[in-house]
Design an enzyme around this catalytic site. Structure first.
Site, PDB file in Angstrom:
ATOM      1  N   GLY A  14       8.123  -6.992 -15.376  1.00  0.00           N
ATOM      2  CA  GLY A  14       8.201  -5.927 -14.356  1.00  0.00           C
ATOM      3  C   GLY A  14       8.803  -6.419 -13.058  1.00  0.00           C
ATOM      4  N   SER A 141      -5.420  -6.503  -8.930  1.00  0.00           N
ATOM      5  CA  SER A 141      -5.426  -5.605  -7.769  1.00  0.00           C
ATOM      6  C   SER A 141      -6.803  -5.667  -7.104  1.00  0.00           C
ATOM      7  CB  SER A 141      -5.171  -4.172  -8.244  1.00  0.00           C
ATOM      8  OG  SER A 141      -5.406  -3.263  -7.197  1.00  0.00           O
ATOM      9  N   TYR A 155      -6.705   2.604 -14.393  1.00  0.00           N
ATOM     10  CA  TYR A 155      -5.945   1.540 -13.721  1.00  0.00           C
ATOM     11  C   TYR A 155      -6.878   0.411 -13.269  1.00  0.00           C
ATOM     12  CZ  TYR A 155      -2.899  -0.700 -10.242  1.00  0.00           C
ATOM     13  OH  TYR A 155      -2.167  -1.608  -9.514  1.00  0.00           O
ATOM     14  N   LYS A 159      -7.024  -3.535 -14.609  1.00  0.00           N
ATOM     15  CA  LYS A 159      -6.846  -4.680 -13.702  1.00  0.00           C
ATOM     16  C   LYS A 159      -8.051  -5.625 -13.799  1.00  0.00           C
ATOM     17  CE  LYS A 159      -2.835  -3.860 -12.530  1.00  0.00           C
ATOM     18  NZ  LYS A 159      -1.777  -4.851 -12.699  1.00  0.00           N
ATOM     19  N   ILE A 188       0.072  -2.995  -0.626  1.00  0.00           N
ATOM     20  CA  ILE A 188       1.320  -3.734  -0.421  1.00  0.00           C
ATOM     21  C   ILE A 188       2.472  -2.751  -0.253  1.00  0.00           C
ATOM     22  CG2 ILE A 188       2.904  -5.474  -1.388  1.00  0.00           C
ATOM     23  CD1 ILE A 188       0.022  -6.540  -0.760  1.00  0.00           C
TER      24      ILE A 188
END
Ligand SMILES: NC(=O)c1ccc[n+]([C@@H]2O[C@H](COP(=O)([O-])OP(=O)(O)OC[C@H]3O[C@@H](n4cnc5c(N)ncnc54)[C@H](OP(=O)(O)O)[C@@H]3O)[C@@H](O)[C@H]2O)c1
Length: 248
Positions: A14, A141, A155, A159, A188
Site C-alpha cells: 500500500g 492505529s 477497522y 488493527k 495523520i
C-alpha cells in the site's frame, strides 16, 4: 548501533500514496531497494517509484492484492529476496457503501488489513529466515487501543489483530534474526484525510489531539525507520499520535 540498510530489499504494501509512500521514500533515502506495492492504481505507484529514482534511490513497482494468497506467494517468489516487510496496505475504512451488509464489510476489512498482513508475513518469513536477518513492521492505529465508533468496529479490530501477528513473528523470528514491531499512528494528515474532512471537522479532530495538530506521514516513517534500524527492539508497539493515547 543503528544498522545500514544499503542493499536490503524493502517491500512496502500500500505504498502508492499517504503513509506508505512516505515510508517508501524514507527507506529509499537509507539506500534500501524499495518495492512499491499496491493492488489497483499502477500510475500512482509508478509515480512514487519515479520520485524515489529522481532522488537517486532504487525502486520498482509490484501490483498485488495482499489478500490473494497465490498472488502474494508469487510476489515473494518473483522478488526473490525481501529483507524488510512493511505491512501498511489497508482497505479505506470510509469506503463502505449503503448496500454493503455488515457481514460483507467485516469480511472485506479483515481480508485486506489482517489476512493480507498474515499472508505477507508468512511468505516473508519462509524466505527471510534462511538469510538470518529480517524486519517486519506492521502499521496499526491508535484505534486499536480506543473503543471504536459504530462505523469503525471492523477497522479497529483488524488493527488490534495486527499486534497478535507482530508478537507471533517477534517470538518465532528471534532465532532467525527477524524482528517484528508495530507502529501505531494517530491522526495523520494524508491526501485522503484532507479530501474527507470539512474544515470544521478537521479543527474538531485536531482539538482532540493533545499536541493540537495531526502528525505527518514522515513522522510515522521515522518510527518505521527506528524499528528497522534497531535490531534489539522486537514485539513492541511504537505510538505516533500526538498524545492521543498513552501506552502503560
Ligand atoms: N491516515 C491516518 O490518519 C492513519 C491513522 C492511523 C493508522 N493509519 C494506517 O496507516 C496505513 C496507511 O494509511 P493511509 O492513510 O496512508 O492509507 P490510504 O491512503 O488509504 O492508502 C492505502 C494504500 O493501500 C493500498 N491498498 C488497498 N487495498 C490493497 C490491497 N488489497 N493490496 C495491496 N494494497 C492495497 C492502496 O492502493 P490501491 O487502492 O491502489 O491498491 C493504498 O496504496 C494504514 O494501514 C492505516 O490503517 C493511518
Amino acid at each position: 548501533m543503528s544498522e545500514s540498510l544499503e542493499g536490503k530489499v524493502a517491500l512496502i504494501t500500500g505504498a502508492s500514496q499517504g503513509i506508505g509512500r512516505a515510508i517508501a521514500l524514507a527507506l529509499a533515502a537509507e539506500k534500501a531497494q524499495v518495492v512499491v506495492n499496491c493492488a489497483h492504481n499502477r500510475e500512482k505507484a509508478q509515480s512514487v517509484a519515479e520520485e524515489i529514482r529522481s532522488r537517486g534511490g532504487s525502486a520498482q513497482v509490484y501490483l498485488c492484492d495482499v489478500s490473494d494468497e497465490e498472488a502474494v506467494q508469487k510476489m515473494f517468489d518473483t522478488l526473490g529476496k525481501v529483507d524488510i516487510l512493511v505491512n501498511n496496505a489497508r482497505l479505506d475504512p470510509w469506503l463502505r457503501t449503503e448496500e454493503m451488509s455488515e457481514g460483507e464489510w467485516w469480511d472485506r476489512v479483515m481480508k485486506v488489513n489482517l489476512k493480507g498482513c498474515f499472508l505477507c508475513s508468512m511468505a516473508f518469513f519462509r524466505q527471510a529466515k534462511e538469510r538470518k536477518w529480517g524486519r517486519i513492521v506492521n502499521i496499526s492505529s491508535a484505534r486499536a487501543f480506543r473503543p471504536a465508533e459504530m462505523t469503525m468496529i471492523a477497522y479497529g479490530v483488524s488493527k488490534l489483530g495486527m499486534h497478535g501477528i507482530t508478537r507471533a513473528f517477534a517470538e518465532n523470528g528471534a532465532p532467525f534474526g527477524i524482528t517484528a514491531n508495530t507502529v501505531c499512528p494517530g491522526m495523520i494528515e494524508t491526501e485522503n484525510m484532507m479530501k474527507r474532512l470539512s474544515k470544521e471537522k478537521y479543527r474538531e479532530e485536531c482539538s482532540a489531539v493533545p499536541l493540537g495538530r495531526p502528525g505527518t506521514s514522515e513522522e510515522v516513517a521515522d518510527a518505521v525507520l527506528y524499528a528497522v534500524k534497531n535490531g534489539y527492539v522486537t514485539g513492541e508497539s511504537l505510538h505516533v499520535n500526538g498524545g492521543m493515547y498513552y501506552a502503560p
